[in-house]
Enzyme design. Structure first.
Site, PDB file in Angstrom:
ATOM      1  N   PRO A 233       0.462   3.246   3.826  1.00 16.57           N
ATOM      2  CA  PRO A 233       1.263   2.428   4.736  1.00 16.57           C
ATOM      3  C   PRO A 233       1.229   0.914   4.507  1.00 16.57           C
ATOM      4  O   PRO A 233       0.761   0.142   5.341  1.00 16.57           O
ATOM      5  CB  PRO A 233       0.686   2.792   6.102  1.00 16.57           C
ATOM      6  CG  PRO A 233      -0.748   3.092   5.817  1.00 16.57           C
ATOM      7  CD  PRO A 233      -0.743   3.770   4.469  1.00 16.57           C
ATOM      8  N   CYS A 234       1.783   0.483   3.392  1.00 11.49           N
ATOM      9  CA  CYS A 234       1.835  -0.949   3.105  1.00 11.49           C
ATOM     10  C   CYS A 234       2.724  -1.687   4.112  1.00 11.49           C
ATOM     11  O   CYS A 234       2.582  -2.891   4.291  1.00 11.49           O
ATOM     12  CB  CYS A 234       2.293  -1.203   1.675  1.00 11.49           C
ATOM     13  SG  CYS A 234       3.898  -0.510   1.277  1.00 11.49           S
ATOM     14  N   HIS A 235       3.609  -0.957   4.791  1.00 13.61           N
ATOM     15  CA  HIS A 235       4.462  -1.579   5.803  1.00 13.61           C
ATOM     16  C   HIS A 235       3.655  -2.076   7.005  1.00 13.61           C
ATOM     17  O   HIS A 235       4.143  -2.897   7.775  1.00 13.61           O
ATOM     18  CB  HIS A 235       5.559  -0.608   6.268  1.00 13.61           C
ATOM     19  CG  HIS A 235       5.046   0.647   6.883  1.00 13.61           C
ATOM     20  ND1 HIS A 235       4.622   1.729   6.128  1.00 13.61           N
ATOM     21  CD2 HIS A 235       4.882   1.006   8.190  1.00 13.61           C
ATOM     22  CE1 HIS A 235       4.226   2.691   6.945  1.00 13.61           C
ATOM     23  NE2 HIS A 235       4.369   2.281   8.187  1.00 13.61           N
TER      24      HIS A 235
END
Length: 156
Positions: free
Chosen positions: A119-121
């Site tokens: 989950p880089c977001h």
């Protein structure tokens, strides 16, 4: 290596993987949707569909991303950010043990090959701004609102 293209609310997702795990999940504006899902990718497709339907907050299939040791270290740290929470690039750098590595951490974050699953977001600017996202800031905003429709809470 098997490949499948599925429709999502954010565009067409491309998923690549084999019996060793999923190596790529990426997004594009549009594209032809696969008519058949390879057996090796059925669980990945199912879990992504559940995520978009609001029925899944964690993924539990084998990951096999390609990257440097440092990138893999950053991606592993990203996996520890809980659903519905965010952290900053600075806090992520601190967690990894080197506040001066913030640019390298941001770069590794941007090279994440496993959209949504790693989950880089969930990484935002120290001031709470939605900084940089390879899939476009509108997608980052959508994902964060999908995971926490009421209010974004900081992890740290």
């Amino acid at each position: 290596m098997q490949t499948v293209f599925i429709n999502t609310p954010l565009g067409t997702a491309k998923i690549e993987g084999d019996t060793n795990g999923v190596s790529v999940i990426s997004i594009r504006e549009e594209g032809e949707i696969s008519k058949k899902i390879p057996i090796e990718l059925k669980e990945v497709v199912l879990q992504l569909q559940e995520y978009f339907a609001g029925k899944r907050t964690q993924f539990n299939f084998e990951l096999n991303p390609k990257g440097t040791d440092f990138q893999k270290k950053v991606w592993k740290a990203l996996l520890e950010i809980p659903y519905g929470k965010t952290t900053s690039y600075l806090e992520l750098s601190k967690k990894l043990g080197d506040v001066k590595a913030i640019r390298a951490v941001a770069s590794a974050n941007g090279k994440n090959p496993l959209w949504i699953v790693v989950p880089c977001h969930r990484v935002i600017g120290t001031d709470g701004s939605l900084t940089g996202y390879a899939g476009g800031l509108w997608r980052k905003k959508w994902l964060l609102e999908h995971e926490n429709p009421v209010k974004q809470e900081s992890l740290f």
